[in-house]
Design an enzyme around this catalytic site. Sequence first.
Site, mmCIF file in Angstrom:
data_model
loop_
_atom_site.group_PDB
_atom_site.id
_atom_site.type_symbol
_atom_site.label_atom_id
_atom_site.label_comp_id
_atom_site.label_asym_id
_atom_site.label_seq_id
_atom_site.Cartn_x
_atom_site.Cartn_y
_atom_site.Cartn_z
ATOM 1 N N ASN A 107 -1.367 -35.482 23.390
ATOM 2 C CA ASN A 107 -1.627 -34.164 22.821
ATOM 3 C C ASN A 107 -2.096 -34.354 21.386
ATOM 4 O O ASN A 107 -1.297 -34.568 20.480
ATOM 5 C CB ASN A 107 -0.341 -33.328 22.873
ATOM 6 C CG ASN A 107 -0.498 -31.955 22.231
ATOM 7 O OD1 ASN A 107 -1.535 -31.621 21.654
ATOM 8 N ND2 ASN A 107 0.551 -31.157 22.317
ATOM 9 N N ARG A 125 -4.605 -33.174 26.291
ATOM 10 C CA ARG A 125 -4.761 -31.780 25.903
ATOM 11 C C ARG A 125 -6.113 -31.642 25.198
ATOM 12 O O ARG A 125 -6.421 -32.396 24.283
ATOM 13 C CB ARG A 125 -3.672 -31.399 24.912
ATOM 14 C CG ARG A 125 -3.886 -30.009 24.344
ATOM 15 C CD ARG A 125 -3.339 -29.905 22.956
ATOM 16 N NE ARG A 125 -3.524 -28.561 22.443
ATOM 17 C CZ ARG A 125 -3.342 -28.248 21.174
ATOM 18 N NH1 ARG A 125 -2.979 -29.159 20.310
ATOM 19 N NH2 ARG A 125 -3.531 -27.020 20.773
ATOM 20 N N ARG A 181 -5.917 -23.046 7.685
ATOM 21 C CA ARG A 181 -6.914 -22.080 8.156
ATOM 22 C C ARG A 181 -6.624 -20.677 7.626
ATOM 23 O O ARG A 181 -5.469 -20.265 7.566
ATOM 24 C CB ARG A 181 -6.942 -22.064 9.689
ATOM 25 C CG ARG A 181 -7.690 -23.256 10.271
ATOM 26 C CD ARG A 181 -7.485 -23.379 11.767
ATOM 27 N NE ARG A 181 -6.564 -24.449 12.081
ATOM 28 C CZ ARG A 181 -6.060 -24.684 13.285
ATOM 29 N NH1 ARG A 181 -6.405 -23.928 14.300
ATOM 30 N NH2 ARG A 181 -5.237 -25.691 13.478
ATOM 31 N N GLU A 226 4.097 -28.568 26.070
ATOM 32 C CA GLU A 226 2.725 -28.649 26.552
ATOM 33 C C GLU A 226 2.539 -29.921 27.380
ATOM 34 O O GLU A 226 1.800 -29.944 28.360
ATOM 35 C CB GLU A 226 1.766 -28.669 25.342
ATOM 36 C CG GLU A 226 1.703 -27.344 24.587
ATOM 37 C CD GLU A 226 1.199 -27.477 23.147
ATOM 38 O OE1 GLU A 226 1.876 -28.123 22.322
ATOM 39 O OE2 GLU A 226 0.129 -26.938 22.837
HETATM 40 N N1 LIG Z 1 11.972 -28.427 9.771
HETATM 41 C C1 LIG Z 1 10.855 -27.707 9.602
HETATM 42 N N2 LIG Z 1 10.862 -26.585 8.841
HETATM 43 C C2 LIG Z 1 9.748 -25.866 8.648
HETATM 44 N N3 LIG Z 1 8.558 -26.168 9.175
HETATM 45 C C3 LIG Z 1 8.484 -27.262 9.932
HETATM 46 C C4 LIG Z 1 9.609 -28.092 10.197
HETATM 47 N N4 LIG Z 1 9.219 -29.108 11.001
HETATM 48 C C5 LIG Z 1 7.897 -28.928 11.219
HETATM 49 N N5 LIG Z 1 7.447 -27.819 10.583
HETATM 50 C C6 LIG Z 1 6.098 -27.278 10.547
HETATM 51 O O1 LIG Z 1 5.453 -27.537 11.770
HETATM 52 C C7 LIG Z 1 4.094 -27.934 11.530
HETATM 53 C C8 LIG Z 1 3.598 -28.809 12.652
HETATM 54 O O2 LIG Z 1 3.767 -28.098 13.843
HETATM 55 P P1 LIG Z 1 3.140 -28.598 15.193
HETATM 56 O O3 LIG Z 1 3.423 -27.577 16.213
HETATM 57 O O4 LIG Z 1 3.603 -29.964 15.460
HETATM 58 O O5 LIG Z 1 1.607 -28.572 14.725
HETATM 59 P P2 LIG Z 1 0.244 -29.131 15.296
HETATM 60 O O6 LIG Z 1 0.438 -29.337 16.759
HETATM 61 O O7 LIG Z 1 -0.711 -28.026 15.000
HETATM 62 O O8 LIG Z 1 -0.068 -30.367 14.525
HETATM 63 C C9 LIG Z 1 4.134 -28.623 10.171
HETATM 64 O O9 LIG Z 1 2.946 -28.504 9.498
HETATM 65 C C10 LIG Z 1 5.242 -27.875 9.457
HETATM 66 O O10 LIG Z 1 4.650 -26.821 8.724
HETATM 67 C C1 LIG Z 2 -5.656 -24.686 18.707
HETATM 68 C C2 LIG Z 2 -4.817 -25.171 17.589
HETATM 69 O O1 LIG Z 2 -4.790 -24.566 16.540
HETATM 70 O O2 LIG Z 2 -4.073 -26.265 17.781
HETATM 71 P P1 LIG Z 2 -2.994 -26.933 16.771
HETATM 72 O O3 LIG Z 2 -1.941 -25.926 16.580
HETATM 73 O O4 LIG Z 2 -2.503 -28.130 17.513
HETATM 74 O O5 LIG Z 2 -3.692 -27.240 15.488
HETATM 75 MG MG LIG Z 3 0.143 -27.942 18.345
#
Ligand SMILES: Nc1ncnc2c1ncn2[C@@H]1O[C@H](COP(=O)(O)OP(=O)(O)O)[C@@H](O)[C@H]1O
Ligand SMILES: CC(=O)OP(=O)(O)O
Ligand SMILES: [Mg+2]
Length: 402
Positions: A7, A91, A241, A385
């Site tokens: 992913n 993904r 974003r 996911e």
């Molecule tokens: N303990 C926490 N407290 C607050 N926010 C968190 C914590 N752990 C992770 N995050 C947030 O989650 C985000 C990442 O989420 P995630 O769903 O893994 O993102 P992506 O798949 O888009 O990379 C980080 O940028 C952070 O802002």
């Molecule tokens: C679509 C998308 O924003 O994915 P991610 O949250 O993983 O950045």
């Molecule tokens: Mg994500």
Amino acid sequence: MKVLVINSGSSSLKYQLYDMTDESVLAKGLVERIGMDSSILTHKPADKEEVVEVSEILEHNTAIRKVIDKLTDKTHGVLASVDEINAVGHRVVHGGEFFNESALVDKEAKKNIRALIDLAPLHNPAAVMGIEASEVNMPGVPQVVVFDTAFHQTMPERSYLYAIPRVLYSKYKVRRYGFHGTSHYYVSLAAAEFLGKPIEDIKIITAHIGNGGSLTAIQGGVSVDTSMGMTPLEGLMMGTRSGDLDPAIVPYVMNKEELTVGEMNSMLNKHSGLLAISGISSDMRDITDGWEKGEPNAKLAFEMYEYRLRKYIGSYAAAMNGVDVLVFTAGVGENSAIVRKAVCDNLSYLGIEIDEELNKIRSGDARRISTPNSKVEVLVVPTNEELVIARDTYRIVEESQA
Ligand SMILES: Nc1ncnc2c1ncn2[C@@H]1O[C@H](COP(=O)(O)OP(=O)(O)O)[C@@H](O)[C@H]1O
Ligand SMILES: CC(=O)OP(=O)(O)O
Ligand SMILES: [Mg+2]
């Protein structure tokens, strides 16, 4: 069959190795903060100690190489050789109108995923890198792609069309696609199961808030509206974003600053959101830390993030003429009690009431955080996911070999 699920998110790469005979996870892990200083690789074999490694990982293909090294490592590995992997599931964020469902990877599929890079510049490149790195490291192993956009194909025209000349849809397929579909699908089903109610009978709002974030209104078990649009830029304020803005700003700023299309896209996708307002970070952990330290721009970034999220929840309650269940998921939704509390405290007019103690509990399980009096069930449901991707991969590879 052993299935490796990859992913590739915008700033992270999560992986899980499944044994599909019992859907057990042999190992899993994640690489966080890709492209930022000090990336963190966390690898957890099912029956062994977790290992954490900090290094600089600038892009996703380096991340995958490191993951394969860990899976076959003498000490931390779970495989004698990479040949034990029978299939890889990826993904992919944008399937456009090329893909209505998951598909086997072939030349054509890769071409189409590449063709959609324009529409998902932060995501589809990561997926392509993941697929190609897998082909190099696991030659001949079938690969399947599972799309974020698929679950939202049920949206009615009134949700997915923009109020612009129809010709733009017929010519260029300009419409709302929506993203994080695999996650919205999974957590809505898990929420219904947790509550012991048929999903068809409940109105659910799922808030997938991670680095990217989107909200979905789910009625009758299907997506009826979602906050991301033709690209993952629309909707909520996110890590880097902008989310919604007056579209007239785009030509205005391009003109004033003499920006190219690419530069403008990059500003809105990579240099906006929490990062732009706080001037500190795109990561919610850094924002709340900064706020605690009295940094005014971190406080403002938090307030804007929460305010916009709350307004969207209200609008989806309006879209469905009510809401029975509100689900928080993904990085911020699962971990940030402060964000959940701030949002829910401001939704009391919907009859939402959360229990502060339940909200503070940290757990990897689906849980209720609302009080018995709350008119809306508020749940935290860890997304998965990867499991959805593993199941689709297994099914499609089995079918292709039958
Ligand atoms: N303990 C926490 N407290 C607050 N926010 C968190 C914590 N752990 C992770 N995050 C947030 O989650 C985000 C990442 O989420 P995630 O769903 O893994 O993102 P992506 O798949 O888009 O990379 C980080 O940028 C952070 O802002
Ligand atoms: C679509 C998308 O924003 O994915 P991610 O949250 O993983 O950045
Ligand atoms: Mg994500």
